[in-house]
Design an enzyme around this catalytic site. Structure first.
Site, PDB file in Angstrom:
ATOM      1  N   SER A   1      -7.216  20.960   6.558  1.00 35.15           N
ATOM      2  CA  SER A   1      -6.144  21.494   5.724  1.00 35.15           C
ATOM      3  C   SER A   1      -6.632  22.135   4.432  1.00 35.15           C
ATOM      4  CB  SER A   1      -5.133  20.394   5.409  1.00 35.15           C
ATOM      5  OG  SER A   1      -5.765  19.269   4.827  1.00 35.15           O
TER       6      SER A   1
ATOM      7  N   HIS B   1      -2.232  22.284  10.938  1.00 37.08           N
ATOM      8  CA  HIS B   1      -2.407  23.649  10.438  1.00 37.08           C
ATOM      9  C   HIS B   1      -2.838  24.632  11.522  1.00 37.08           C
ATOM     10  CE1 HIS B   1      -1.957  22.593   6.200  1.00 37.08           C
ATOM     11  NE2 HIS B   1      -2.499  21.446   6.568  1.00 37.08           N
TER      12      HIS B   1
ATOM     13  N   LYS C   1       5.140  23.275   8.929  1.00 41.72           N
ATOM     14  CA  LYS C   1       4.200  24.336   8.557  1.00 41.72           C
ATOM     15  C   LYS C   1       4.527  25.594   9.362  1.00 41.72           C
ATOM     16  CE  LYS C   1       1.362  20.941   6.521  1.00 41.72           C
ATOM     17  NZ  LYS C   1       0.651  19.712   6.766  1.00 41.72           N
TER      18      LYS C   1
HETATM   19  C1  LIG Z   1       0.719  18.423   6.087  1.00 41.76           C
HETATM   20  C2  LIG Z   1      -0.100  17.532   6.944  1.00 41.76           C
HETATM   21  C3  LIG Z   1       0.420  16.340   7.426  1.00 41.76           C
HETATM   22  C4  LIG Z   1       1.737  15.798   6.937  1.00 41.76           C
HETATM   23  O1  LIG Z   1       2.789  16.408   7.586  1.00 41.76           O
HETATM   24  P1  LIG Z   1       4.239  16.322   6.900  1.00 41.76           P
HETATM   25  O2  LIG Z   1       5.154  16.674   8.011  1.00 41.76           O
HETATM   26  O3  LIG Z   1       4.222  17.318   5.802  1.00 41.76           O
HETATM   27  O4  LIG Z   1       4.405  14.918   6.432  1.00 41.76           O
HETATM   28  C5  LIG Z   1      -0.328  15.621   8.327  1.00 41.76           C
HETATM   29  N1  LIG Z   1      -1.546  16.037   8.716  1.00 41.76           N
HETATM   30  C6  LIG Z   1      -2.101  17.171   8.232  1.00 41.76           C
HETATM   31  C7  LIG Z   1      -3.466  17.570   8.695  1.00 41.76           C
HETATM   32  C8  LIG Z   1      -1.394  17.939   7.332  1.00 41.76           C
HETATM   33  O5  LIG Z   1      -1.945  19.025   6.835  1.00 41.76           O
END
Ligand SMILES: *Cc1c(COP(=O)(O)O)cnc(C)c1O
Length: 386
Positions: free
Chosen positions: A173, A201, A233
């Site tokens: 990330s 991502h 995302k």
């Molecule tokens: C953003 C993210 C999460 C968390 O997801 P949310 O739905 O925002 O709680 C988990 N793992 C990774 C690798 C992330 O980048």
């Protein structure tokens, strides 16, 4: 508390929330100003897409605003179930299970699968939710160096007794690079470990039809038995899912506390996500355009003398070093109408504070050029590292 807060401020580590006055998108509105936005995770530009909005509204009319209960009590609705089926088909896994967030999915899954006497192995740059999941599980926690499968294999070989779970981000990330999946799969198999990949991502962003790092035609359920994706995302909505075999999903339903003891996602979110999933699969141009933007950015940044990381994804970090430098560069960019996040410890290791530039499919080539002109000034004569 106040002394601690003052100390954070003195160290340039204080975090504050920005309040946007309009929808997420290529541009955002902040305190009456419009800024070009290079820090969202809305990679495909679906968070404010008209079709996703319409599906969300229709979902509210059909299902109401809230789900009213947890999935196991009486909050599980047909539309949640339809989305789970669609996600299972998308990932080519027998089943998928919806969670209210990626954070909950990761903590809940690792804790349902491991406990005292077991072993969890994590890449040291894994997302905080994966690390927290490992620490909470009471399994023995093992780090391995970033993308270093030989280091992992040594630790797997030395671990005795119990279950072994190897956990990695699919697309990292904060660095934007990909896990070494074709090495991780045989390493996990050789040591009788399960492999869990969180491709928050990567899903929607790269791979065939947006399958992400884990292309199901190459890596099936035997290779990557636990696949996690998030919906906030590239999918532009909210929530997350775990995909895998029947026994995995039923185990999570019985044992994942973050699944059992929480209110089910609003059903309209599921309805909106069914629409955004169709767009993710169908609109290849979004991924192609993103790739072109990334190529243009990398060429321009290299010309400016900036040192980039080895990332071919829309996450393009510009590492500057100290927290203060990253904050100063971010502020200078904002003065020029460009919103780029400064990422500092503990999100990234000390000494690697950075600007985390992200692109979305709704950016234009001119937007990339504007960013490059801003960086030329904000980062001065480069960030070349020895
Ligand atoms: C953003 C993210 C999460 C968390 O997801 P949310 O739905 O925002 O709680 C988990 N793992 C990774 C690798 C992330 O980048």
């Amino acid at each position: 508390m106040q002394a601690q807060l003052d100390q954070l401020r003195a160290q340039q580590m204080y975090r504050r929330r920005r309040v946007l006055d309009a929808a997420q998108g290529r541009e955002v509105q902040l305190g009456g100003r419009r800024l070009l936005n290079f820090c969202s995770n809305d990679y495909l530009g679906l968070a404010a897409d008209g079709r996703v909005r319409a599906a969300f509204k229709a979902g509210i009319d059909r299902w109401g605003a809230g789900s009213g209960a947890s999935h196991l009590v009486c909050g599980h609705m047909t539309v949640h179930h339809e989305l789970e089926d669609a996600l299972a088909e998308f990932t080519q896994r027998p089943r998928a299970l919806l969670f209210s967030s990626g954070y909950a999915a990761n903590v809940g899954t690792i804790n349902a699968l491991t406990g005292l006497g077991d072993h969890v192995f994590e890449d040291r740059l894994n997302h905080a939710s994966l690390l927290d999941g490992g620490w909470l599980s009471r399994a023995q926690f093992h780090w391995f160096r970033h993308r270093d499968t030989a280091h992992l294999a040594g630790k797997l070989a030395a671990a005795e007794g119990g279950r072994k779970l190897v956990v990695t981000d699919g697309t990292f990330s904060m660095d934007g690079d990909l896990c070494a999946l074709s090495e991780l799969v045989p390493a996990a198999a050789e040591h009788g470990a399960w492999l869990m990949v969180d491709d928050a991502h990567g899903l929607g962003v790269h791979g065939r039809q947006g399958c992400g790092v884990v292309d199901p035609e190459t890596f099936g359920g035997a290779d990557v038995p636990v696949l996690v994706g998030t919906l906030g995302k590239a999918f532009g909505t909210a929530g997350a899912f775990v995909a895998g075999e029947e026994a995995l999903i039923e185990t999570l339903i019985q044992r994942a506390r973050n699944y059992i003891y929480t209110t089910a996602l609003p059903p309209a979110v599921a309805a909106a996500t069914i629409t955004s999933l169709q767009i993710v699969i169908k609109e290849e141009w979004r991924r192609e355009h993103l790739a072109e933007l990334v190529t243009r950015f990398r060429a321009g940044a290299t010309e400016l003398g900036l040192t980039l990381m080895e990332s071919a994804t829309p996450i393009q970090p510009v590492v500057l070093g100290e927290a203060g430098e990253a904050v100063a560069a971010s502020t200078a960019l904002e003065d020029r109408g460009l919103l780029v996040g400064a990422i500092r410890p503990p999100t990234v290791p000390k000494g690697t504070s950075r600007l985390r530039v992200t692109f979305t499919a709704t950016h234009t080539e001119e937007d990339v050029d504007r960013l490059l002109s801003g960086l030329a000034i904000a980062v001065g004569n480069g960030n070349a590292q020895s």
